[in-house]
Design a protein around this motif. Structure first.
Motif, PDB file in Angstrom:
ATOM      1  N   HIS A  60     125.323 135.914  24.221  1.00 39.68           N
ATOM      2  CA  HIS A  60     124.222 136.243  23.307  1.00 39.68           C
ATOM      3  C   HIS A  60     124.497 137.456  22.422  1.00 39.68           C
ATOM      4  O   HIS A  60     123.831 137.611  21.391  1.00 39.68           O
ATOM      5  N   VAL A  61     125.434 138.316  22.798  1.00 39.20           N
ATOM      6  CA  VAL A  61     125.775 139.476  21.979  1.00 39.20           C
ATOM      7  C   VAL A  61     127.292 139.634  21.949  1.00 39.20           C
ATOM      8  O   VAL A  61     128.007 139.110  22.803  1.00 39.20           O
ATOM      9  N   PRO A  66     126.651 148.145  21.302  1.00 40.15           N
ATOM     10  CA  PRO A  66     125.624 148.855  22.079  1.00 40.15           C
ATOM     11  C   PRO A  66     124.700 147.896  22.836  1.00 40.15           C
ATOM     12  O   PRO A  66     124.251 148.215  23.942  1.00 40.15           O
ATOM     13  N   GLU A  67     124.454 146.723  22.231  1.00 41.73           N
ATOM     14  CA  GLU A  67     123.596 145.745  22.906  1.00 41.73           C
ATOM     15  C   GLU A  67     124.253 145.241  24.187  1.00 41.73           C
ATOM     16  O   GLU A  67     123.590 145.140  25.231  1.00 41.73           O
ATOM     17  N   LEU A  71     122.669 145.820  27.932  1.00 38.15           N
ATOM     18  CA  LEU A  71     122.331 144.678  28.782  1.00 38.15           C
ATOM     19  C   LEU A  71     123.139 144.706  30.079  1.00 38.15           C
ATOM     20  O   LEU A  71     122.624 144.351  31.149  1.00 38.15           O
ATOM     21  N   THR A  72     124.390 145.152  30.003  1.00 33.01           N
ATOM     22  CA  THR A  72     125.210 145.275  31.207  1.00 33.01           C
ATOM     23  C   THR A  72     124.635 146.338  32.131  1.00 33.01           C
ATOM     24  O   THR A  72     124.610 146.168  33.368  1.00 33.01           O
ATOM     25  N   ALA A  73     124.160 147.440  31.566  1.00 32.21           N
ATOM     26  CA  ALA A  73     123.539 148.492  32.377  1.00 32.21           C
ATOM     27  C   ALA A  73     122.268 147.984  33.054  1.00 32.21           C
ATOM     28  O   ALA A  73     121.986 148.326  34.206  1.00 32.21           O
ATOM     29  N   ALA A 150     119.219 146.157  21.795  1.00 31.72           N
ATOM     30  CA  ALA A 150     118.895 146.413  23.211  1.00 31.72           C
ATOM     31  C   ALA A 150     119.297 147.846  23.537  1.00 31.72           C
ATOM     32  O   ALA A 150     120.285 148.369  23.017  1.00 31.72           O
ATOM     33  N   SER A 151     118.511 148.476  24.404  1.00 34.53           N
ATOM     34  CA  SER A 151     118.819 149.838  24.827  1.00 34.53           C
ATOM     35  C   SER A 151     118.251 150.060  26.214  1.00 34.53           C
ATOM     36  O   SER A 151     117.354 149.332  26.670  1.00 34.53           O
TER      37      SER A 151
END
Length: 214
Positions: A60-61, A66-67, A71-73, A150-151
C-alpha cells in the motif's frame, strides 16, 4: 583305464561339484545388477520454523517512505495490525459517515467522530435545517481508496493515517419550496475526500476516529 585318464575324470567331477556348491551359495547374476541398498529408516519429523507474520505494508505504500516507517512502527506495537483490514474498515466508515452526514443523521456515527468533526457536522446540519434544506442521497460506491499519509507519536502511541477516497453518489439539496439548490437528483457525481483517522496503538479500544476531513 589308465591312471592318467582316471585322474582327469576325478578332477572333472570335483570341479563340477565345486561349481554347483558355489551357485547354491552365491546365486547367479545376469547382466548389470545395481548394488543393493538398505531400506531407509524413518525420517526425523520436520519442525516448523517460527516466522514473523507477513506484512502487507509495502502493498500500500512505497518502501523507505515516512508512511512505511510509521506503519511498521504501528505494527511493532500491535503485531496484528495490517493495512488491508484497516482500509476495509475505513471504507465502511467513509460510506456510513458520508451517508449519515448528507442525510443529516449522525447520531449513529457520532462514536466514530472526534469532537471537533462532530461539531462541524452538527453546525452544517443545523444550518441546513434552519434554511429548510432537505437532502436526497444515494451512495453508489467507493471507487478508489489509498493511504495518503501516516505518522506515529512514539511518546504517546498516537497513530494517524490519512486516507484518500473517491466515492460516487447521487445527491441533491432542495430548499423549502422543493427547488434544487445544490447537486443533481438524476446525475451521479464523484466526491474526492482526504480523511484522517487517529487511534492510540496498544489500547483495548480497536476503533479509529475521524479527526479531520478535506
Amino acid at each position: 583305464m589308465s591312471n592318467t585318464l582316471l585322474q582327469i575324470l576325478v578332477l572333472a567331477a570335483i570341479a563340477v561339484f565345486l561349481i554347483l556348491r558355489l551357485r547354491n551359495v552365491l546365486g547367479t547374476r545376469e547382466g548389470f545388477e545395481p548394488p543393493r541398498q538398505q531400506a531407509p529408516g524413518p525420517r526425523p519429523a520436520l519442525r516448523a520454523v517460527p516466522t514473523e507474520p507477513e506484512s502487507d505494508i509495502l502493498d500500500h505504500v512505497q518502501p523507505g517512505t515516512p508512511e512505511a516507517e510509521a506503519l511498521t512502527a504501528m505494527q511493532r506495537i500491535e503485531p496484528d495490525f495490517a493495512v488491508g483490514p484497516f482500509l476495509t474498515g475505513a471504507k465502511q466508515a467513509y460510506e456510513m459517515i458520508l451517508t449519515g452526514f448528507e442525510r443529516g443523521e449522525i447520531d449513529e456515527i457520532r462514536p466514530f467522530l472526534a469532537p471537533p468533526v462532530a461539531e462541524a457536522f452538527d453546525a452544517v446540519i443545523a444550518d441546513r435545517s434552519a434554511r429548510g434544506i432537505t437532502t436526497e442521497m444515494q451512495y453508489l460506491g467507493t471507487r478508489e481508496i489509498a493511504v495518503q499519509a501516516a505518522s506515529l507519536d512514539p511518546a504517546t502511541g498516537l497513530a494517524s493515517i490519512s486516507v484518500r477516497f473517491v466515492g460516487e453518489l447521487i445527491a441533491a439539496h432542495r430548499d423549502a419550496a422543493g427547488e434544487v439548490v445544490e447537486g443533481d437528483p438524476k446525475a451521479a457525481r464523484k466526491q474526492r475526500d482526504l480523511w484522517t483517522f487517529e487511534r492510540r496503538m496498544g489500547q483495548d479500544d480497536p476503533n479509529w476516529q475521524l479527526v479531520a476531513t478535506a
